[in-house]
Design a protein around this motif. Structure first.
Motif, short mmCIF file in Angstrom:
data_model
loop_
_atom_site.label_atom_id
_atom_site.label_comp_id
_atom_site.label_asym_id
_atom_site.label_seq_id
_atom_site.Cartn_x
_atom_site.Cartn_y
_atom_site.Cartn_z
N GLU A 101 0.82 -1.22 0.00
CA GLU A 101 0.00 0.00 0.00
C GLU A 101 0.84 1.26 0.00
OE1 GLU A 101 -3.61 -1.01 2.94
OE2 GLU A 101 -1.64 -1.65 3.58
N LYS A 102 2.12 1.12 0.37
CA LYS A 102 2.92 2.31 0.60
C LYS A 102 4.07 2.48 -0.37
CE LYS A 102 2.49 3.74 5.34
NZ LYS A 102 3.18 3.36 6.57
N GLY B 203 6.93 -6.30 -2.10
CA GLY B 203 7.77 -6.96 -1.12
C GLY B 203 7.48 -8.45 -1.02
N ILE B 204 8.54 -9.23 -0.94
CA ILE B 204 8.43 -10.67 -0.69
C ILE B 204 8.74 -10.86 0.80
CG2 ILE B 204 9.49 -12.92 -1.19
CD1 ILE B 204 7.83 -11.95 -3.49
N SER C 140 7.34 -1.37 -4.57
CA SER C 140 7.44 -2.82 -4.56
C SER C 140 6.52 -3.40 -3.49
CB SER C 140 8.89 -3.21 -4.27
OG SER C 140 8.95 -4.56 -3.87
N LEU D 143 9.33 -7.10 -14.89
CA LEU D 143 9.31 -6.10 -15.94
C LEU D 143 10.73 -5.75 -16.32
CD1 LEU D 143 6.62 -3.58 -14.63
CD2 LEU D 143 6.43 -5.06 -16.63
N PRO D 144 10.95 -5.34 -17.59
CA PRO D 144 12.29 -4.85 -17.95
C PRO D 144 12.64 -3.63 -17.10
CG PRO D 144 10.87 -5.03 -19.90
CD PRO D 144 10.01 -5.28 -18.72
N ASP D 145 13.93 -3.39 -16.91
CA ASP D 145 14.35 -2.30 -16.02
C ASP D 145 14.02 -0.91 -16.55
OD1 ASP D 145 15.24 -4.27 -14.45
OD2 ASP D 145 17.36 -3.78 -14.57
N PHE D 146 13.67 -0.81 -17.84
CA PHE D 146 13.35 0.53 -18.36
C PHE D 146 11.89 0.89 -18.16
CE2 PHE D 146 13.45 -2.45 -21.99
CZ PHE D 146 12.12 -2.40 -22.36
N VAL D 147 11.15 0.03 -17.47
CA VAL D 147 9.76 0.34 -17.18
C VAL D 147 9.62 0.71 -15.71
CG1 VAL D 147 7.40 -0.52 -17.19
CG2 VAL D 147 9.00 -1.30 -18.92
#
Lengths: 218, 218
Positions: B74-75, B80-81, B78, B122-126
Motif C-alpha cells: 500500500e505504501k 515486497g516478498i 514494490s 518487468l524490464p528495467d526501463f519500465v
C-alpha cells in the motif's frame, strides 16, 4: 552481384543484431531485492550503522514510541487521541495481522490456532482486560512467548490503533445491558433466543458480537 | 550461349512478386503470434522456487490477507516478498519438522535469505508502482489473477506494454472500492456506474496523462 549481397546482407545483419543483447532489460542499477555484487554479504538494502539515527526517527517520547515511560512502567492509557479513523485503522490492521491467531473477536481461536498453533489467552480474560495499554503495545513490538513481534510490519502509529481496537473488542463483550438503546436491546434478546439451542462458546453468540461491533463501526 | 531460363519462368517470377506480399505478411503474422506467445512473455508460467510455497493453501485455505506477507504494497513501489521471519511466525510450531520446509528453517538459523525467484519481471526501463494502483482502486486480482487458486504462483497477464495500456485507456472497467482491493472473489454488480463514480471520487487523471510515454518510461 555485390550490390545484391549488400541488399540481402543489410536485413540479415539487422536481424542478427536485434534481440541478442538485453542490456536495457537488465541494467546495472539496483531495484528492490536485487542482489548486490558490491557488498560482501550481497544485500543491496543496507542496515543502519550501529549507533546512528535516521532523520525523523529520533523518537524521544518513550511513552509514544515504546509504550512505557522513562521509568520503564507501561503507560496506562493510549497516548494518542482516540478518533473514529484510528479505530477503523486499528480494526483493519488487527484483522490483517492478529486475527489469523487471535480471531476477529480476540477469543484466541483463529484459523492458525485451529491448525495447531498454541492457543493464546482470550483478550476478554480478566487479566488482559485489566492490563495497561502499554503492555499490548509492547507485545506487538517485541512478541510474547511463542508469538513473534510485529514491529517490522506494524508501525508504532498502527500499534496504538490496534491497541485501541483491542480495547473496543474488550468493551464490546462486556457492555452493561442498560447501556444499549431500546431497539438494540430487543434485537439482542431475540437473537440470543434464536441461537439458544446451540451451546454458545463462552456465552457469546456470534449474532451478539456482530450486532455490537457493527453498531460501533458504523 | 544457350538460354539458362526457360520462357515459362517469367510466370514464376511474376507470381513470386505477388507471393512475396503474402509471404512477408505471413512472416509478420507468425512473428506477432510468437511475440504474444507464452514462450516469449512467460504468461501462465510458474517458476521453480526453493520452497514450493502455495497461495492456494495460505490465502484460500487459511484466509491470510495479502498484507500479512506483502506488507508494503500500500505504501511503496514494490509489494515486497516476505522475509523468512514471517514464515517462522507460524512455521515454528506448524509443520515444524516437515522436510519440505527445511530450507526455511535453515535460512532462519543462518540468517541467509531464501532465494525466491521472480515470477513477474518487468524490464528495467519500465517504471511501475504498486502504491498508486492500490490507492486509486485497482485490486490485486486485476493484475495477478486468482492467486488463491494457484498451487504455485504463475504469471497471470502477458506483462506486455499493450496490456498496461489497455487498462490505462479505460481504468473505470477495473476500479473497486477501497475495502475490496485485497478481495479476490469480489465483483461489482454494476461495474459501469461504480467505475465512473470511483474515477471521479479518486481524481483519476486523463487518458492522455496515463498513456504518456513518460508515465512508464522515465
Amino acid at each position: 552481384m555485390r550490390r545484391l549481397l549488400f541488399l540481402a546482407g543489410g536485413p540479415v545483419l539487422a536481424l542478427a543484431l536485434s534481440g541478442c543483447r538485453n542490456d536495457m532489460h537488465h541494467q546495472a542499477k539496483i531495484k528492490p531485492f536485487r542482489e548486490s555484487k558490491f557488498f560482501a554479504d550481497g544485500a543491496s538494502a543496507r542496515a543502519l550503522p550501529e549507533g546512528t539515527v535516521a532523520r525523523g526517527f529520533l523518537r524521544e517520547d518513550s511513552a509514544l514510541w515504546r509504550g512505557h515511560g522513562p521509568d520503564g512502567k507501561f503507560v496506562e492509557q493510549i497516548p494518542v487521541p482516540l478518533t473514529r479513523a484510528l479505530l477503523l485503522r486499528g480494526q483493519e490492521r488487527f484483522n490483517v495481522f492478529c486475527s489469523p491467531c487471535h480471531g476477529r473477536t480476540g477469543q484466541g481461536q483463529g484459523m492458525i490456532v485451529q491448525r495447531g498453533f498454541k492457543r493464546p489467552t482470550s483478550f476478554h480474560a480478566d487479566r488482559l482486560r485489566a492490563e495497561r495499554a502499554g503492555y499490548f503495545f509492547d507485545v506487538i513490538t517485541n512478541g510474547f512467548g511463542q508469538m513473534s513481534g510485529y514491529a517490522v510490519q506494524v508501525t508504532p502509529e498502527d500499534r496504538w490503533a490496534v491497541v485501541a481496537w483491542i480495547r473496543t473488542l474488550q468493551a464490546s463483550q462486556h457492555m452493561p445491558g442498560d447501556f444499549l438503546e431500546k431497539g438494540d436491546r430487543e434485537h439482542l434478546d431475540t437473537a440470543a433466543l434464536a441461537s439458544q439451542p446451540e451451546p454458545a462458546a463462552s456465552g457469546h453468540s456470534p449474532s451478539k458480537k456482530s450486532s455490537l461491533s457493527s453498531s460501533e463501526t458504523k | 550461349m544457350s538460354q539458362i531460363f526457360n520462357r515459362s519462368t517469367n510466370a514464376i517470377a511474376r507470381l513470386s512478386i505477388w507471393g512475396a506480399v503474402f509471404i512477408l505478411g505471413g512472416v509478420g503474422w507468425a512473428a506477432s503470434i510468437l511475440n504474444r506467445s507464452a514462450y516469449n512473455t512467460n504468461q501462465g508460467v510458474t517458476v521453480k522456487q526453493p520452497v514450493p510455497f502455495g497461495h492456494e493453501h495460505h490465502v484460500a485455505g487459511l484466509g491470510i490477507d495479502c498484507r500479512y506477507c506483502h506488507s508494503f504494497v500500500e505504501k511503496s513501489a514494490s509489494a515486497g516478498i516476505p522475509p523468512t521471519a514471517t514464515c517462522i511466525n507460524c512455521h515454528k510450531l506448524i509443520w515444524s519438522d516437515s522436510p519440505m520446509l527445511e530450507p526455511v528453517r535453515e535460512s532462519f538459523r543462518t540468517g541467509k535469505p531464501l532465494n525466491w525467484r521472480k515470477v513477474y519481471d518487468l524490464p528495467d526501463f519500465v517504471y511501475f508502482d504498486h502504491s498508486i494502483h492500490v490507492a486509486k482502486g485497482v485490486g490485486c486480482v486485476s493484475c495477478h489473477g486468482r492467486v488463491d487458486k494457484m498451487r504455485l504462483t504463475a504469471q497471470f497477464p502477458s506483462l506486455q506494454m499493450e496490456w498496461c495500456i489497455a487498462c490505462h485507456r479505460n481504468p473505470e472497467k477495473f476500479l473497486r472500492p477501497k475495502d475490496r482491493i485485497f478481495d479476490l472473489t469480489w465483483a461489482a454488480a454494476d461495474q459501469e456506474t461504480l467505475g465512473r463514480d470511483l474515477a471521479k471520487q479518486n481524481h483519476l487523471r486523463s487518458t492522455v496523462a496515463l498513456t504518456n510515454c513518460s508515465t512508464c518510461h522515465r
